[in-house]
Design a protein around this motif. Structure first.
Motif, PDB file in Angstrom:
ATOM      1  N   ALA A  33       0.824  -1.209   0.000  1.00  0.00           N
ATOM      2  CA  ALA A  33       0.000   0.000   0.000  1.00  0.00           C
ATOM      3  C   ALA A  33       0.860   1.262   0.000  1.00  0.00           C
ATOM      4  CB  ALA A  33      -0.934  -0.001   1.202  1.00  0.00           C
ATOM      5  N   GLU A  34       2.085   1.159   0.508  1.00  0.00           N
ATOM      6  CA  GLU A  34       2.988   2.307   0.552  1.00  0.00           C
ATOM      7  C   GLU A  34       3.902   2.376  -0.665  1.00  0.00           C
ATOM      8  OE1 GLU A  34       2.930  -0.100   2.946  1.00  0.00           O
ATOM      9  OE2 GLU A  34       1.515   0.893   4.302  1.00  0.00           O
ATOM     10  N   GLY A  35       3.726   1.447  -1.624  1.00  0.00           N
ATOM     11  CA  GLY A  35       4.523   1.479  -2.845  1.00  0.00           C
ATOM     12  C   GLY A  35       5.852   0.768  -2.756  1.00  0.00           C
ATOM     13  N   PHE A  36       6.013  -0.137  -1.792  1.00  0.00           N
ATOM     14  CA  PHE A  36       7.277  -0.860  -1.669  1.00  0.00           C
ATOM     15  C   PHE A  36       7.267  -2.124  -2.520  1.00  0.00           C
ATOM     16  CE2 PHE A  36       7.230   1.632   2.226  1.00  0.00           C
ATOM     17  CZ  PHE A  36       8.531   2.127   2.249  1.00  0.00           C
ATOM     18  N   ALA A  37       8.406  -2.393  -3.162  1.00  0.00           N
ATOM     19  CA  ALA A  37       8.597  -3.684  -3.831  1.00  0.00           C
ATOM     20  C   ALA A  37       8.700  -4.780  -2.779  1.00  0.00           C
ATOM     21  CB  ALA A  37       9.851  -3.639  -4.691  1.00  0.00           C
ATOM     22  N   THR A  38       8.414  -6.007  -3.198  1.00  0.00           N
ATOM     23  CA  THR A  38       8.340  -7.134  -2.271  1.00  0.00           C
ATOM     24  C   THR A  38       9.208  -8.299  -2.745  1.00  0.00           C
ATOM     25  OG1 THR A  38       6.480  -8.170  -3.415  1.00  0.00           O
ATOM     26  CG2 THR A  38       5.949  -6.480  -1.764  1.00  0.00           C
ATOM     27  N   ALA A  39       9.202  -9.354  -1.953  1.00  0.00           N
ATOM     28  CA  ALA A  39       9.935 -10.570  -2.337  1.00  0.00           C
ATOM     29  C   ALA A  39       9.398 -11.144  -3.644  1.00  0.00           C
ATOM     30  CB  ALA A  39       9.846 -11.605  -1.217  1.00  0.00           C
ATOM     31  N   TYR A  40       8.119 -10.932  -3.904  1.00  0.00           N
ATOM     32  CA  TYR A  40       7.559 -11.387  -5.178  1.00  0.00           C
ATOM     33  C   TYR A  40       8.351 -10.788  -6.337  1.00  0.00           C
ATOM     34  CZ  TYR A  40       4.629 -11.641  -9.302  1.00  0.00           C
ATOM     35  OH  TYR A  40       4.197 -11.846 -10.588  1.00  0.00           O
ATOM     36  N   HIS A  41       8.577  -9.483  -6.290  1.00  0.00           N
ATOM     37  CA  HIS A  41       9.282  -8.810  -7.385  1.00  0.00           C
ATOM     38  C   HIS A  41      10.700  -9.353  -7.541  1.00  0.00           C
ATOM     39  CE1 HIS A  41       6.146  -5.819  -6.292  1.00  0.00           C
ATOM     40  NE2 HIS A  41       6.076  -5.673  -7.597  1.00  0.00           N
ATOM     41  N   LEU A  42      11.375  -9.563  -6.425  1.00  0.00           N
ATOM     42  CA  LEU A  42      12.742 -10.074  -6.487  1.00  0.00           C
ATOM     43  C   LEU A  42      12.762 -11.417  -7.212  1.00  0.00           C
ATOM     44  CD1 LEU A  42      15.374  -9.977  -3.676  1.00  0.00           C
ATOM     45  CD2 LEU A  42      15.034 -12.058  -4.999  1.00  0.00           C
ATOM     46  N   HIS A  43      11.882 -12.328  -6.831  1.00  0.00           N
ATOM     47  CA  HIS A  43      11.840 -13.644  -7.475  1.00  0.00           C
ATOM     48  C   HIS A  43      11.452 -13.522  -8.947  1.00  0.00           C
ATOM     49  CE1 HIS A  43      11.043 -17.893  -8.169  1.00  0.00           C
ATOM     50  NE2 HIS A  43       9.883 -17.528  -8.680  1.00  0.00           N
ATOM     51  N   HIS A  44      10.445 -12.712  -9.231  1.00  0.00           N
ATOM     52  CA  HIS A  44       9.934 -12.574 -10.598  1.00  0.00           C
ATOM     53  C   HIS A  44      11.032 -12.114 -11.552  1.00  0.00           C
ATOM     54  CE1 HIS A  44       7.283 -11.366 -13.901  1.00  0.00           C
ATOM     55  NE2 HIS A  44       7.896 -10.200 -13.896  1.00  0.00           N
ATOM     56  N   TYR A  45      11.724 -11.054 -11.199  1.00  0.00           N
ATOM     57  CA  TYR A  45      12.717 -10.502 -12.126  1.00  0.00           C
ATOM     58  C   TYR A  45      13.975 -11.356 -12.200  1.00  0.00           C
ATOM     59  CZ  TYR A  45       9.736  -6.465 -12.674  1.00  0.00           C
ATOM     60  OH  TYR A  45       8.667  -5.657 -12.977  1.00  0.00           O
ATOM     61  N   ALA A  46      14.423 -11.897 -11.070  1.00  0.00           N
ATOM     62  CA  ALA A  46      15.605 -12.753 -11.097  1.00  0.00           C
ATOM     63  C   ALA A  46      15.345 -14.014 -11.915  1.00  0.00           C
ATOM     64  CB  ALA A  46      16.015 -13.124  -9.678  1.00  0.00           C
ATOM     65  N   ARG A  47      14.133 -14.556 -11.816  1.00  0.00           N
ATOM     66  CA  ARG A  47      13.812 -15.783 -12.549  1.00  0.00           C
ATOM     67  C   ARG A  47      13.858 -15.544 -14.056  1.00  0.00           C
ATOM     68  NH1 ARG A  47      13.760 -19.324 -15.108  1.00  0.00           N
ATOM     69  NH2 ARG A  47      12.515 -21.241 -15.160  1.00  0.00           N
ATOM     70  N   ARG A  48      13.371 -14.402 -14.500  1.00  0.00           N
ATOM     71  CA  ARG A  48      13.374 -14.127 -15.942  1.00  0.00           C
ATOM     72  C   ARG A  48      14.760 -13.738 -16.444  1.00  0.00           C
ATOM     73  NH1 ARG A  48       9.182 -14.751 -13.660  1.00  0.00           N
ATOM     74  NH2 ARG A  48       7.403 -15.649 -14.747  1.00  0.00           N
ATOM     75  N   ALA A  49      15.570 -13.160 -15.589  1.00  0.00           N
ATOM     76  CA  ALA A  49      16.966 -12.938 -15.951  1.00  0.00           C
ATOM     77  C   ALA A  49      17.677 -14.271 -16.137  1.00  0.00           C
ATOM     78  CB  ALA A  49      17.655 -12.113 -14.865  1.00  0.00           C
ATOM     79  N   ARG A  50      17.372 -15.219 -15.255  1.00  0.00           N
ATOM     80  CA  ARG A  50      17.961 -16.562 -15.362  1.00  0.00           C
ATOM     81  C   ARG A  50      17.505 -17.252 -16.637  1.00  0.00           C
ATOM     82  NH1 ARG A  50      15.753 -19.059 -10.837  1.00  0.00           N
ATOM     83  NH2 ARG A  50      16.823 -17.366  -9.753  1.00  0.00           N
ATOM     84  N   GLY A  51      16.375 -16.834 -17.179  1.00  0.00           N
ATOM     85  CA  GLY A  51      15.825 -17.456 -18.384  1.00  0.00           C
ATOM     86  C   GLY A  51      16.478 -17.042 -19.681  1.00  0.00           C
ATOM     87  N   GLY A  52      17.453 -16.133 -19.624  1.00  0.00           N
ATOM     88  CA  GLY A  52      18.261 -15.895 -20.815  1.00  0.00           C
ATOM     89  C   GLY A  52      18.050 -14.587 -21.544  1.00  0.00           C
ATOM     90  N   VAL A  53      17.234 -13.673 -21.016  1.00  0.00           N
ATOM     91  CA  VAL A  53      17.065 -12.388 -21.695  1.00  0.00           C
ATOM     92  C   VAL A  53      18.353 -11.578 -21.601  1.00  0.00           C
ATOM     93  CG1 VAL A  53      14.579 -12.344 -21.297  1.00  0.00           C
ATOM     94  CG2 VAL A  53      16.112 -11.244 -19.637  1.00  0.00           C
ATOM     95  N   GLY A  54      18.489 -10.616 -22.513  1.00  0.00           N
ATOM     96  CA  GLY A  54      19.684  -9.776 -22.510  1.00  0.00           C
ATOM     97  C   GLY A  54      19.559  -8.543 -21.649  1.00  0.00           C
ATOM     98  N   LEU A  55      18.326  -8.121 -21.353  1.00  0.00           N
ATOM     99  CA  LEU A  55      18.092  -6.920 -20.554  1.00  0.00           C
ATOM    100  C   LEU A  55      16.755  -7.058 -19.842  1.00  0.00           C
ATOM    101  CD1 LEU A  55      18.766  -3.917 -19.786  1.00  0.00           C
ATOM    102  CD2 LEU A  55      17.492  -3.251 -21.842  1.00  0.00           C
ATOM    103  N   VAL A  56      16.726  -6.657 -18.585  1.00  0.00           N
ATOM    104  CA  VAL A  56      15.488  -6.572 -17.800  1.00  0.00           C
ATOM    105  C   VAL A  56      15.189  -5.100 -17.547  1.00  0.00           C
ATOM    106  CG1 VAL A  56      14.478  -6.966 -15.515  1.00  0.00           C
ATOM    107  CG2 VAL A  56      15.683  -8.826 -16.692  1.00  0.00           C
ATOM    108  N   ILE A  57      13.940  -4.695 -17.806  1.00  0.00           N
ATOM    109  CA  ILE A  57      13.500  -3.351 -17.440  1.00  0.00           C
ATOM    110  C   ILE A  57      12.399  -3.497 -16.402  1.00  0.00           C
ATOM    111  CG2 ILE A  57      12.653  -1.112 -18.217  1.00  0.00           C
ATOM    112  CD1 ILE A  57      13.577  -1.784 -21.029  1.00  0.00           C
TER     113      ILE A  57
END
Length: 325
Positions: A33-57
């Motif tokens: 509610a205060e606009g903070f990122a969570t553990a969900y975001h950490l897992h989500h973005y790290a997992r897709r980086a592990r999947g082979g993309v060249g850049l994450v935005i």
């Protein structure tokens, strides 16, 4: 594949990417509610980086409390927001993938938390059912420019490798660019040179804190899909004026200023806009729009429509897609 471009390295500003596949910013609706990122975001973005993309935005990240897009988005409008974002940046980079963050202010499409003001270039509602925004004063504009710069400074302190400015999908910077939402008669309105002024000032302010080496890109909507609205040619004209002013690339989308949908959304439906902006500005372009397979990616790259290709929703479902294209 002989002659393949998708998995060749490319530079975005001073940043070297191992391939041309981009995870674009997509709202995850998982912020507090205060606009903070969570553990969900950490897992989500790290997992897709592990999947082979060249850049994450990273998804749209609010630069001001009154500019939040919704009640469960994320922000970077206080120092307290930095640590969870730094954890995300570190997790993505640990996978060997650079990570940028998209900075945004929703303008008249904001959902201000705690009764904040609804700001816009002009007092024009998004729809008849939405709130009436206030036309921004010179002081309001100066505060927004400063907020973008402060947000960029925080993002770089958090470890992000680059900054994307959100000037698409009907949010504040897009509202200033479009004659449909910008009816100002001061130096921030009128013709293209006036309407692009806020974006130019934000770019300059962000570049001043980022220094010359950090990539700074802009996401634009190349068509408003309404009579009298923005076209790719006009967007390219405005962006061409920013060449040499610290702009490293353009991420080309469309729509969102009004509820009017695109006339069609077939495979690669926005790549024609990307090609036009690429040809008219000479800037590196990220193309996006219902791109789902290797053949589409290669056609976009080989055909000169884009320098990098963003794959959105398929990567939400198949995080390893970049490895099997």
């Amino acid at each position: 594949m002989d002659g393949s471009l998708a998995f060749t390295p490319v530079r975005l500003g001073a940043l070297r990417l191992k391939n041309r596949i981009v995870l674009p910013p997509m709202q995850q609706y998982q912020g507090t509610a205060e606009g903070f990122a969570t553990a969900y975001h950490l897992h989500h973005y790290a997992r897709r980086a592990r999947g082979g993309v060249g850049l994450v935005i990273l998804e749209s990240t609010a630069i001001a409390a009154e500019g939040r897009l919704m009640a469960d988005d994320i922000g970077i409008f206080t120092e307290a927001h930095v640590p969870p974002l730094a954890a995300i940046a570190g997790a993505v980079k640990a996978e060997g993938v650079p990570v940028m963050v998209q900075l945004s202010h929703g303008g008249r499409k904001s959902r201000p938390q705690g009764g904040g003001r609804l700001l816009a270039p002009s007092a024009i509602r998004y729809t008849a059912d939405d709130g009436m925004p206030e036309a921004m004063t010179a002081d309001d504009i100066a505060r927004v420019v400063a907020a973008f710069a402060t947000a960029a400074e925080r993002a770089l302190a958090a470890g992000f490798d680059g900054i994307e400015l959100h000037a698409a999908h009907g949010y504040l910077l897009h509202q200033f660019l479009s004659p449909l939402s910008n009816h100002r008669n001061d130096g921030y309105g009128g013709g293209p040179g006036g309407r692009v002024r806020l974006l130019a000032e934000v770019l300059a302010a962000v570049r001043s804190v980022a220094g010359p080496e950090v990539p700074v890109t802009i996401r634009v909507s190349a068509a408003d899909y309404d009579p009298g609205g923005l076209t790719a040619a006009e967007v390219a004209e405005m962006l061409a004026g920013l060449v040499g002013q610290g702009l490293d690339g353009v991420h080309v989308s469309s729509g969102g200023l009004t509820p009017t949908p695109p006339p069609e959304t077939g495979p690669g439906y926005q790549l024609g806009f990307a090609r036009e902006i690429r040809e008219r500005t000479g800037l590196p372009v990220i193309g996006v729009g219902n791109i789902r397979g290797r053949a589409q990616v290669e056609a976009a790259l080989q055909g000169g429509m884009a320098d990098l290709v963003a794959i959105g929703r398929p990567l939400l479902v198949h995080p390893d897609l970049a490895r099997v294209l």
